[in-house]
Design an enzyme around this catalytic site. Structure first.
Site, PDB file in Angstrom:
ATOM      1  N   THR A 127       0.862  -1.195   0.000  1.00 45.08           N
ATOM      2  CA  THR A 127       0.000   0.000   0.000  1.00 45.08           C
ATOM      3  C   THR A 127       0.892   1.237   0.000  1.00 45.08           C
ATOM      4  O   THR A 127       1.986   1.207   0.560  1.00 45.08           O
ATOM      5  CB  THR A 127      -0.856  -0.026   1.284  1.00 45.08           C
ATOM      6  N   GLY A 161     -11.056  -1.645   3.410  1.00 42.33           N
ATOM      7  CA  GLY A 161      -9.984  -1.589   4.405  1.00 42.33           C
ATOM      8  C   GLY A 161      -9.927  -0.228   5.077  1.00 42.33           C
ATOM      9  O   GLY A 161     -10.871   0.571   5.010  1.00 42.33           O
ATOM     10  N   THR A 176      -0.370   1.962   7.031  1.00 44.66           N
ATOM     11  CA  THR A 176      -0.289   0.746   6.217  1.00 44.66           C
ATOM     12  C   THR A 176      -0.185  -0.457   7.138  1.00 44.66           C
ATOM     13  O   THR A 176       0.525  -0.431   8.142  1.00 44.66           O
ATOM     14  CB  THR A 176       0.894   0.764   5.235  1.00 44.66           C
ATOM     15  N   GLY A 193      -5.638  -3.780   7.727  1.00 48.16           N
ATOM     16  CA  GLY A 193      -6.620  -2.693   7.802  1.00 48.16           C
ATOM     17  C   GLY A 193      -7.713  -2.846   8.826  1.00 48.16           C
ATOM     18  O   GLY A 193      -8.135  -1.852   9.439  1.00 48.16           O
TER      19      GLY A 193
HETATM   20  N1  ASP Z   1      -4.090  -1.250   5.042  1.00 48.94           N
HETATM   21  C1  ASP Z   1      -4.352  -1.878   3.782  1.00 48.94           C
HETATM   22  C2  ASP Z   1      -5.692  -2.573   3.867  1.00 48.94           C
HETATM   23  O1  ASP Z   1      -5.956  -3.212   4.860  1.00 48.94           O
HETATM   24  C3  ASP Z   1      -3.310  -2.862   3.364  1.00 48.94           C
HETATM   25  C4  ASP Z   1      -1.877  -2.396   3.505  1.00 48.94           C
HETATM   26  O2  ASP Z   1      -1.605  -1.365   4.099  1.00 48.94           O
HETATM   27  O3  ASP Z   1      -0.984  -3.061   3.004  1.00 48.94           O
HETATM   28  O4  ASP Z   1      -6.424  -2.537   2.909  1.00 48.94           O
END
Ligand code: ASP
Length: 356
Positions: free
Chosen positions: A214, A244, A265, A268
């Site tokens: 992300t 997310g 990140t 989520g």
């Molecule tokens: N936070 C993001 C989600 O859960 C994923 C990530 O940060 O890699 O969609």
């Protein structure tokens, strides 16, 4: 009309202030102007957190990620140096990463449980606390542009799926086939996630800490305004329709000039339940904590208390950067108020060893 000496000086001072420069009076009383000391600018970006081990990374991969982080940082910082806004800098940095298949945003995003790509993004303006966000978008090439357009051009904060895409058409934002976002690497990751647990088609990944890539950015511009933005494909093999933290204001993204700008990140679901980005700002505002203390407390105490893994990039109005994470690594880079540039991938010890 007659002017007194002091009224003339007053007018000169006004003109000079309007021009954004400092008025200086010489010993003969003549006014001269000189550029005022420049206000600080700063930028931080991330490209995802998770199990990112130096041992498992080839020299070529390591170099490719570092180059990509430099490129995104340069794009955003150039905007700030040219006197652009923090929102413009956030958008510029994130677009570079959305276009780079190394990251889980735009081209190269992860797949859902039905082998498609669904994108989430958000952006927030620290000066006004206005925000724009979208979820479940499948055809807009650069979701962060759409987030900013939703913020500026609609009375809404968040739009989902088809409605967001139809809205994008009103503003000439590029639409693409869903295949544009697909990469073989991400398709394999989704298939692997499914085969690792035959009992659950919704297993997110072999290890919840898997690095996903992300992307996010936080910026401080010369006017002292903060901004934050985040863009993602979400988590590998997520149920289609899953939302997310990245498009949730207060969880994945938050900005307020009075405190800080944050982009998250990680896993989520935990970031939503912990309201991570806003919790950092709230600790500063109500508890008087410094940015680094607030961000550390959330990422190293509050989030793990629930079982959450990940990290944040954050920036305060003085241009101080804090980038804590509780995973093995986090793709991250920053240029702080002193102009110091940092580009890192692993935990501190591994990072030092790798870059020696
Ligand atoms: N936070 C993001 C989600 O859960 C994923 C990530 O940060 O890699 O969609």
């Amino acid at each position: 009309m007659r002017y007194t000496f002091s009224s003339l000086i007053g007018m000169l001072a006004t003109v000079s202030l309007l021009a954004g420069s400092t008025l200086l009076l010489g010993c003969n009383g003549a006014a001269s102007s000189e550029p005022s000391a420049e206000a600080p600018i700063a930028l931080a970006i991330h490209g995802g957190a998770g199990v990112i081990s130096s041992d498992a990374m080839s020299d070529d991969e390591d170099a490719a990620y570092r180059e990509a982080l430099h490129e995104a940082l340069d794009a955003g910082y150039a905007v700030l140096e040219d006197g652009g806004t923090s929102l413009e800098a956030v958008e510029a940095a994130i677009m570079v990463m959305e276009d780079n298949p190394l990251f889980n945003a735009g081209h190269g995003a992860v797949f859902t449980s039905d082998d498609r790509v669904e994108l989430d993004a958000s952006i927030m303006d620290g000066a006004t606390r206005n925000a724009g966000a979208l979820t479940g978008v499948t055809t807009v090439r650069n979701p962060i542009q759409l987030a900013r357009t939703i913020m500026h051009e609609s009375p809404h904060v968040m739009m989902a799926g088809e409605g967001a895409e139809v809205f994008a058409d009103g503003f000439d934002l590029e639409r693409v086939d869903n295949e544009y976002f697909h990469t073989e690497r991400r398709l394999q990751q989704a298939r692997e996630a499914r085969s690792n647990d035959a009992t659950s088609s919704l297993r997110l990944s072999e290890d919840m800490d898997a690095p996903l890539g992300t992307v996010g950015a936080v910026a401080l511009d010369r006017d002292g305004n903060l901004a934050a933005g985040t863009s993602t494909g979400g988590m590998t093999n997520k149920q289609f329709g899953r939302v997310g933290d990245s498009p949730i204001i207060g969880a994945g993204t938050y900005a307020d000039n009075a405190t800080c700008a944050v982009s998250s990140t990680g896993h989520g679901e935990y970031f939503i339940r912990s309201v991570v980005a806003h919790d950092i700002a709230a600790r500063m505002q109500h508890g008087g904590q410094a940015l680094a203390d607030a961000a550390d407390a959330v990422i190293h105490d509050a989030l793990p208390d629930l079982g959450g893994t990940g990290g944040v990039i954050s920036l305060d109005a003085e241009g101080t950067v804090a980038m804590p994470f509780n995973t093995e690594g986090m793709y991250r880079a920053s240029i702080d108020a002193d102009g110091e540039r940092v580009v890192r991938i692993y935990g501190d010890a591994e990072e030092a060893e790798r870059t020696e």
